[in-house]
Scaffold this motif. Structure first.
Motif, PDB file in Angstrom:
ATOM      1  N   VAL A  37       0.865  -1.174   0.000  1.00  0.00           N
ATOM      2  CA  VAL A  37       0.000   0.000   0.000  1.00  0.00           C
ATOM      3  C   VAL A  37       0.903   1.225   0.000  1.00  0.00           C
ATOM      4  CG1 VAL A  37      -1.986  -1.064   1.149  1.00  0.00           C
ATOM      5  CG2 VAL A  37      -0.168  -0.053   2.533  1.00  0.00           C
ATOM      6  N   ALA A  38       0.310   2.368  -0.267  1.00  0.00           N
ATOM      7  CA  ALA A  38       1.039   3.631  -0.226  1.00  0.00           C
ATOM      8  C   ALA A  38       0.851   4.279   1.143  1.00  0.00           C
ATOM      9  CB  ALA A  38       0.545   4.562  -1.327  1.00  0.00           C
ATOM     10  N   PRO A  39       1.770   5.127   1.543  1.00  0.00           N
ATOM     11  CA  PRO A  39       1.665   5.773   2.862  1.00  0.00           C
ATOM     12  C   PRO A  39       0.378   6.582   3.054  1.00  0.00           C
ATOM     13  CG  PRO A  39       3.843   6.151   1.922  1.00  0.00           C
ATOM     14  CD  PRO A  39       3.014   5.495   0.854  1.00  0.00           C
ATOM     15  N   ASP A  40      -0.171   7.132   1.968  1.00  0.00           N
ATOM     16  CA  ASP A  40      -1.371   7.956   2.087  1.00  0.00           C
ATOM     17  C   ASP A  40      -2.666   7.164   1.955  1.00  0.00           C
ATOM     18  OD1 ASP A  40      -0.005  10.358   2.574  1.00  0.00           O
ATOM     19  OD2 ASP A  40       0.355  10.644   0.426  1.00  0.00           O
ATOM     20  N   ASP A  41      -2.582   5.858   1.672  1.00  0.00           N
ATOM     21  CA  ASP A  41      -3.786   5.026   1.637  1.00  0.00           C
ATOM     22  C   ASP A  41      -4.393   4.972   3.035  1.00  0.00           C
ATOM     23  OD1 ASP A  41      -3.314   4.520  -1.029  1.00  0.00           O
ATOM     24  OD2 ASP A  41      -2.603   2.467  -0.711  1.00  0.00           O
ATOM     25  N   SER A  42      -5.690   4.740   3.094  1.00  0.00           N
ATOM     26  CA  SER A  42      -6.333   4.646   4.403  1.00  0.00           C
ATOM     27  C   SER A  42      -6.018   3.302   5.044  1.00  0.00           C
ATOM     28  CB  SER A  42      -7.841   4.823   4.288  1.00  0.00           C
ATOM     29  OG  SER A  42      -8.435   3.657   3.740  1.00  0.00           O
ATOM     30  N   VAL A  43      -6.029   3.291   6.355  1.00  0.00           N
ATOM     31  CA  VAL A  43      -5.829   2.049   7.095  1.00  0.00           C
ATOM     32  C   VAL A  43      -6.929   1.058   6.737  1.00  0.00           C
ATOM     33  CG1 VAL A  43      -5.829   1.038   9.403  1.00  0.00           C
ATOM     34  CG2 VAL A  43      -4.548   3.148   8.964  1.00  0.00           C
ATOM     35  N   LEU A  44      -8.151   1.552   6.511  1.00  0.00           N
ATOM     36  CA  LEU A  44      -9.255   0.683   6.139  1.00  0.00           C
ATOM     37  C   LEU A  44      -8.943  -0.065   4.839  1.00  0.00           C
ATOM     38  CD1 LEU A  44     -12.094  -0.399   6.681  1.00  0.00           C
ATOM     39  CD2 LEU A  44     -12.979   1.597   5.434  1.00  0.00           C
ATOM     40  N   ASP A  45      -8.407   0.637   3.850  1.00  0.00           N
ATOM     41  CA  ASP A  45      -8.049  -0.009   2.582  1.00  0.00           C
ATOM     42  C   ASP A  45      -6.960  -1.059   2.798  1.00  0.00           C
ATOM     43  OD1 ASP A  45      -9.889   1.462   1.135  1.00  0.00           O
ATOM     44  OD2 ASP A  45      -8.432   2.993   0.536  1.00  0.00           O
ATOM     45  N   ALA A  46      -5.999  -0.762   3.659  1.00  0.00           N
ATOM     46  CA  ALA A  46      -4.922  -1.706   3.945  1.00  0.00           C
ATOM     47  C   ALA A  46      -5.468  -2.967   4.617  1.00  0.00           C
ATOM     48  CB  ALA A  46      -3.860  -1.051   4.819  1.00  0.00           C
ATOM     49  N   VAL A  47      -6.348  -2.791   5.593  1.00  0.00           N
ATOM     50  CA  VAL A  47      -6.918  -3.933   6.309  1.00  0.00           C
ATOM     51  C   VAL A  47      -7.798  -4.767   5.370  1.00  0.00           C
ATOM     52  CG1 VAL A  47      -8.456  -4.607   8.197  1.00  0.00           C
ATOM     53  CG2 VAL A  47      -6.730  -2.841   8.558  1.00  0.00           C
ATOM     54  N   LYS A  48      -8.538  -4.109   4.492  1.00  0.00           N
ATOM     55  CA  LYS A  48      -9.354  -4.835   3.509  1.00  0.00           C
ATOM     56  C   LYS A  48      -8.470  -5.687   2.601  1.00  0.00           C
ATOM     57  CE  LYS A  48     -13.369  -1.768   3.058  1.00  0.00           C
ATOM     58  NZ  LYS A  48     -14.069  -0.832   2.147  1.00  0.00           N
ATOM     59  N   LEU A  49      -7.344  -5.124   2.155  1.00  0.00           N
ATOM     60  CA  LEU A  49      -6.422  -5.871   1.294  1.00  0.00           C
ATOM     61  C   LEU A  49      -5.831  -7.064   2.043  1.00  0.00           C
ATOM     62  CD1 LEU A  49      -4.955  -6.221  -1.398  1.00  0.00           C
ATOM     63  CD2 LEU A  49      -3.246  -4.558  -0.593  1.00  0.00           C
ATOM     64  N   MET A  50      -5.445  -6.856   3.299  1.00  0.00           N
ATOM     65  CA  MET A  50      -4.924  -7.969   4.102  1.00  0.00           C
ATOM     66  C   MET A  50      -5.968  -9.073   4.219  1.00  0.00           C
ATOM     67  SD  MET A  50      -2.639  -6.499   7.251  1.00  0.00           S
ATOM     68  CE  MET A  50      -2.945  -4.755   7.390  1.00  0.00           C
ATOM     69  N   ALA A  51      -7.217  -8.689   4.476  1.00  0.00           N
ATOM     70  CA  ALA A  51      -8.286  -9.677   4.629  1.00  0.00           C
ATOM     71  C   ALA A  51      -8.539 -10.421   3.317  1.00  0.00           C
ATOM     72  CB  ALA A  51      -9.558  -9.003   5.118  1.00  0.00           C
ATOM     73  N   THR A  52      -8.588  -9.691   2.227  1.00  0.00           N
ATOM     74  CA  THR A  52      -8.835 -10.286   0.917  1.00  0.00           C
ATOM     75  C   THR A  52      -7.739 -11.275   0.531  1.00  0.00           C
ATOM     76  OG1 THR A  52      -9.998  -8.308   0.164  1.00  0.00           O
ATOM     77  CG2 THR A  52      -9.155  -9.776  -1.543  1.00  0.00           C
ATOM     78  N   LYS A  53      -6.506 -10.915   0.805  1.00  0.00           N
ATOM     79  CA  LYS A  53      -5.369 -11.749   0.414  1.00  0.00           C
ATOM     80  C   LYS A  53      -4.977 -12.769   1.479  1.00  0.00           C
ATOM     81  CE  LYS A  53      -4.738  -9.809  -3.573  1.00  0.00           C
ATOM     82  NZ  LYS A  53      -4.906 -10.546  -4.818  1.00  0.00           N
ATOM     83  N   GLY A  54      -5.579 -12.678   2.657  1.00  0.00           N
ATOM     84  CA  GLY A  54      -5.285 -13.630   3.718  1.00  0.00           C
ATOM     85  C   GLY A  54      -3.884 -13.498   4.274  1.00  0.00           C
ATOM     86  N   VAL A  55      -3.420 -12.260   4.406  1.00  0.00           N
ATOM     87  CA  VAL A  55      -2.079 -12.002   4.942  1.00  0.00           C
ATOM     88  C   VAL A  55      -2.173 -11.120   6.178  1.00  0.00           C
ATOM     89  CG1 VAL A  55      -0.950 -12.254   2.689  1.00  0.00           C
ATOM     90  CG2 VAL A  55      -1.694  -9.983   3.434  1.00  0.00           C
ATOM     91  N   GLY A  56      -1.108 -11.101   6.966  1.00  0.00           N
ATOM     92  CA  GLY A  56      -1.098 -10.325   8.193  1.00  0.00           C
ATOM     93  C   GLY A  56      -0.261  -9.066   8.129  1.00  0.00           C
ATOM     94  N   ALA A  57       0.325  -8.798   6.952  1.00  0.00           N
ATOM     95  CA  ALA A  57       1.179  -7.615   6.826  1.00  0.00           C
ATOM     96  C   ALA A  57       1.258  -7.177   5.369  1.00  0.00           C
ATOM     97  CB  ALA A  57       2.576  -7.899   7.354  1.00  0.00           C
ATOM     98  N   LEU A  58       1.444  -5.884   5.191  1.00  0.00           N
ATOM     99  CA  LEU A  58       1.661  -5.303   3.866  1.00  0.00           C
ATOM    100  C   LEU A  58       2.858  -4.378   3.939  1.00  0.00           C
ATOM    101  CD1 LEU A  58      -2.005  -4.164   3.095  1.00  0.00           C
ATOM    102  CD2 LEU A  58      -0.848  -6.166   2.129  1.00  0.00           C
ATOM    103  N   LEU A  59       3.612  -4.333   2.866  1.00  0.00           N
ATOM    104  CA  LEU A  59       4.702  -3.372   2.806  1.00  0.00           C
ATOM    105  C   LEU A  59       4.141  -2.033   2.380  1.00  0.00           C
ATOM    106  CD1 LEU A  59       7.489  -5.584   1.248  1.00  0.00           C
ATOM    107  CD2 LEU A  59       7.035  -5.057   3.635  1.00  0.00           C
ATOM    108  N   VAL A  60       4.757  -0.982   2.869  1.00  0.00           N
ATOM    109  CA  VAL A  60       4.363   0.373   2.491  1.00  0.00           C
ATOM    110  C   VAL A  60       5.435   0.892   1.537  1.00  0.00           C
ATOM    111  CG1 VAL A  60       3.757   2.670   3.314  1.00  0.00           C
ATOM    112  CG2 VAL A  60       3.280   0.668   4.758  1.00  0.00           C
TER     113      VAL A  60
END
Length: 142
Positions: free
Chosen positions: A18-41
Motif C-alpha cells: 500500500v502507499a503511505p497515504d492510503d487509508s488504514v481501512l483499505d490496507a486492512v481490507k487488502l490484508m483480509a482479501t489476500k489472507g495475509v497479516g502484513a503489507l509493505l508500504v
C-alpha cells in the motif's frame, strides 16, 4: 539449509503493498482479501515501512482512531528489518525470533524482491527435516 532466494524462487516474488497515504481501512481490507497479516508500504518504488494487523490493533483500535480516515503513514512501522537473498533460513529464524517479527521484506541491494514470513521458514524447516528422516529410514532399511 536453504537461502531466502531459494524460498522466494519457490513461493514467488509477489509483494503486496500500500502507499503511505492510503487509508488504514483499505490496507486492512487488502490484508483480509489476500489472507495475509502484513503489507509493505511502498512509495515511488522505495520501501517506506510495513503495516501489520498488530499495528492496526494497537494504534487504531486501542487508540480510538477511525480506520477510514487514518492514513497508513500514521500507524506503519518505519524501522523495517529486512533480509538479503543470500541469508539462510536459520539466520532469518534467529532474527525473527529475537526481534519478535513475523514478516521480513527481502531486499537485493535497494531493490525490493519479496517478503518472507515465519510460516515460510517453518514450512521450509519441516520439509528439510522430513527429507532427512526419509533418508535415514532408507539407510536403516537397506
Amino acid at each position: 539449509m536453504k537461502t531466502v532466494k531459494q524460498i522466494l524462487d519457490a513461493k514467488g516474488h509477489q509483494v503486496l503493498s500500500v502507499a503511505p497515504d492510503d487509508s488504514v481501512l483499505d490496507a486492512v481490507k487488502l490484508m483480509a482479501t489476500k489472507g495475509v497479516g502484513a503489507l509493505l508500504v511502498v512509495q515511488d518504488g522505495a520501501l517506506k515501512g510495513i503495516i501489520t494487523e498488530r499495528d492496526y490493533a494497537r494504534k487504531v483500535i486501542l487508540e480510538g482512531h477511525a480506520s477510514a480516515t487514518t492514513p497508513v503513514r500514521q500507524i506503519m512501522t518505519t524501522k523495517v528489518l529486512c533480509a538479503q537473498p543470500s541469508e539462510t533460513v536459520e539466520e532469518c529464524m534467529a532474527l525473527m525470533t529475537e526481534k519478535r517479527l513475523r514478516h521480513l521484506p527481502v531486499l537485493d541491494g535497494n531493490e525490493l524482491i519479496g517478503m518472507i514470513s515465519i510460516g515460510d521458514l517453518v514450512k521450509t524447516i519441516i520439509a528439510e527435516q522430513q527429507f532427512i528422516i526419509s533418508q535415514l529410514e532408507n539407510y536403516i532399511n537397506s
